[in-house]
Design an enzyme around this catalytic site. Structure first.
Site, mmCIF file in Angstrom:
data_model
loop_
_atom_site.group_PDB
_atom_site.id
_atom_site.type_symbol
_atom_site.label_atom_id
_atom_site.label_comp_id
_atom_site.label_asym_id
_atom_site.label_seq_id
_atom_site.Cartn_x
_atom_site.Cartn_y
_atom_site.Cartn_z
ATOM 1 N N CYS A 45 0.770 -1.130 0.233
ATOM 2 C CA CYS A 45 0.066 -0.118 0.110
ATOM 3 C C CYS A 45 0.912 1.257 -0.093
ATOM 4 O O CYS A 45 1.578 1.453 0.835
ATOM 5 C CB CYS A 45 -0.858 -0.055 1.172
ATOM 6 S SG CYS A 45 -1.988 1.602 1.450
ATOM 7 N N HIS A 92 -2.286 -4.981 -10.533
ATOM 8 C CA HIS A 92 -2.860 -3.692 -10.994
ATOM 9 C C HIS A 92 -3.349 -4.028 -12.504
ATOM 10 O O HIS A 92 -2.547 -4.565 -13.202
ATOM 11 C CB HIS A 92 -2.150 -2.660 -10.789
ATOM 12 C CG HIS A 92 -1.767 -1.970 -9.448
ATOM 13 N ND1 HIS A 92 -2.633 -1.227 -8.948
ATOM 14 C CD2 HIS A 92 -1.045 -2.403 -8.637
ATOM 15 C CE1 HIS A 92 -2.352 -0.672 -7.801
ATOM 16 N NE2 HIS A 92 -1.556 -1.857 -7.448
ATOM 17 N N GLU A 151 -10.223 0.308 -6.175
ATOM 18 C CA GLU A 151 -9.325 -0.680 -5.318
ATOM 19 C C GLU A 151 -9.884 -2.107 -5.063
ATOM 20 O O GLU A 151 -11.146 -2.052 -4.641
ATOM 21 C CB GLU A 151 -8.627 -0.216 -4.153
ATOM 22 C CG GLU A 151 -7.828 0.982 -4.170
ATOM 23 C CD GLU A 151 -7.173 1.369 -3.140
ATOM 24 O OE1 GLU A 151 -6.861 0.440 -2.163
ATOM 25 O OE2 GLU A 151 -6.469 2.599 -2.744
ATOM 26 N N CYS A 181 -4.565 6.177 -4.805
ATOM 27 C CA CYS A 181 -4.069 4.762 -4.468
ATOM 28 C C CYS A 181 -2.616 4.996 -5.214
ATOM 29 O O CYS A 181 -2.256 5.304 -6.330
ATOM 30 C CB CYS A 181 -5.058 3.930 -5.583
ATOM 31 S SG CYS A 181 -4.342 2.093 -5.684
ATOM 32 N N GLY A 223 -1.473 2.168 -7.321
ATOM 33 C CA GLY A 223 -2.156 2.361 -8.538
ATOM 34 C C GLY A 223 -1.386 3.389 -9.490
ATOM 35 O O GLY A 223 -1.227 3.188 -10.694
HETATM 36 N N1 LIG Z 1 -6.348 -2.092 -2.231
HETATM 37 C C1 LIG Z 1 -4.873 -2.699 -2.602
HETATM 38 C C2 LIG Z 1 -4.392 -2.052 -1.007
HETATM 39 C C3 LIG Z 1 -4.052 -0.780 -1.052
HETATM 40 C C4 LIG Z 1 -3.310 -0.075 -2.188
HETATM 41 C C5 LIG Z 1 -3.667 1.444 -2.072
HETATM 42 N N2 LIG Z 1 -4.384 2.169 -1.004
HETATM 43 C C6 LIG Z 1 -2.142 2.221 -2.187
HETATM 44 O O1 LIG Z 1 -2.125 3.315 -1.621
HETATM 45 O O2 LIG Z 1 -1.401 1.459 -2.834
HETATM 46 C C7 LIG Z 1 -4.914 -4.201 -2.746
HETATM 47 O O3 LIG Z 1 -5.747 -4.811 -2.443
HETATM 48 O O4 LIG Z 1 -3.795 -4.483 -3.291
#
Ligand SMILES: N[C@H](CCC[C@H](N)C(=O)O)C(=O)O
Length: 277
Positions: free
Chosen positions: A75, A161, A210, A219, A222
């Site tokens: 994250c 992703h 997400e 994100c 992301g």
């Molecule tokens: N939902 C993402 C984790 C949080 C990523 C995001 N909040 C960031 O800042 O990178 C997943 O399931 O891989």
């Protein structure tokens, strides 16, 4: 038991941060879901746990759980908040340190003007690394979505992703197309789905649906994945400014096996204490 926590955010992607070095607790996935609820709980996109390292050359272990209670590999916005947290809580005297995650090691650095710089590791594109069902690595893949052919790029920042290029992020069907791609059988571990509008070789706008949390205001991984895919397709050049709904990140990536460097803010909102049932 009473659990101390800090509420934080990175560009509106918000977190409950818990120090499990100074206090002991175990949070079940049903408790995480309840705590994540924005009406019956504290409300957050992800829970971040600060734990002692298990690997010798690491300063901390950084664990991440989505609002649905699932533990994930990385994250990016959370990494910046993690760095701010461990300094504010005096869990380290360093301003640059290494953390271990399920997705691999990250190096975090808090600079003089309090912006946080994260070495996010090298983006990976091979289908097995994502994971993504395809017989070879290529900058653009095509999936079938209920008879409609959809072009997308895929990348891993430790977590999976999908990146779609769109003409206008404000008009992108994030709420409807996001979950259908996220749960598509081509992604065995699901995916975070980015909708990228390219404004220039050094500037994009991005929205992300997400995995495990739905659309967030920002994100970090992301943003890394979108920039990596854009550079790989020759559409972007490092550095790239990424405009998300919650604010802006700066990403630098020379390409190849070199690490992606993400720089952005991390904010503390309030400290709290909650009784765990
Ligand atoms: N939902 C993402 C984790 C949080 C990523 C995001 N909040 C960031 O800042 O990178 C997943 O399931 O891989």
């Amino acid at each position: 038991m009473l659990l101390n926590f800090t509420k934080m955010h990175g560009l509106g992607n918000d977190f409950m941060v818990v120090d499990l070095i100074s206090q002991r607790a175990h949070l079940r996935d049903d408790q995480i879901r309840q705590l994540a609820d924005r009406h019956f709980g504290i409300g957050f996109d992800q829970l971040l746990l600060v734990e002692p390292p298990r690997q010798p050359d690491m300063d901390f272990r950084y664990r991440i759980f989505n609002a649905d209670g699932g533990e994930v590999e990385n994250c990016g916005n959370g990494a910046r908040c993690f760095a701010r947290f461990v300094i504010d809580q005096r869990l380290t005297h360093k301003r640059e340190f290494k953390v271990e995650t399920l997705g691999g090691p990250l190096t975090l650095k808090v600079d003089e003007d309090d912006r946080v710089r994260v070495d996010m590791g090298a983006p990976r594109f091979g289908p097995a690394a994502i994971p993504f069902v395809a017989d070879r690595d290529q900058p653009l893949h095509r999936i079938d979505l209920d008879g409609q052919a959809l072009e997308l790029s895929v990348a891993s920042m430790g977590n999976p992703h999908a990146v779609l290029q769109v003409d206008d992020v404000d008009m992108a069907p994030v709420e409807t197309l996001g979950p259908r791609i996220q749960q598509h059988p081509s992604f065995p571990r699901q995916a975070n789905v980015g909708f990228m509008q390219i404004d220039s070789p050094h500037a994009i706008r991005l929205r992300v649906f997400e995995r495990g949390s739905g659309e967030t205001l920002a994100c970090g991984t992301g943003a890394c994945a979108a920039v990596a895919c854009g550079i790989r397709r020759g559409l972007l050049q490092s550095p790239v400014e990424v405009e998300l709904r919650g604010g802006r990140l700066t990403l630098e990536w020379p390409g190849g096996e070199t690490p992606m460097i993400m720089t952005g803010p991390a904010e503390r909102v309030f400290e709290g204490r909650i009784a765990l049932s």
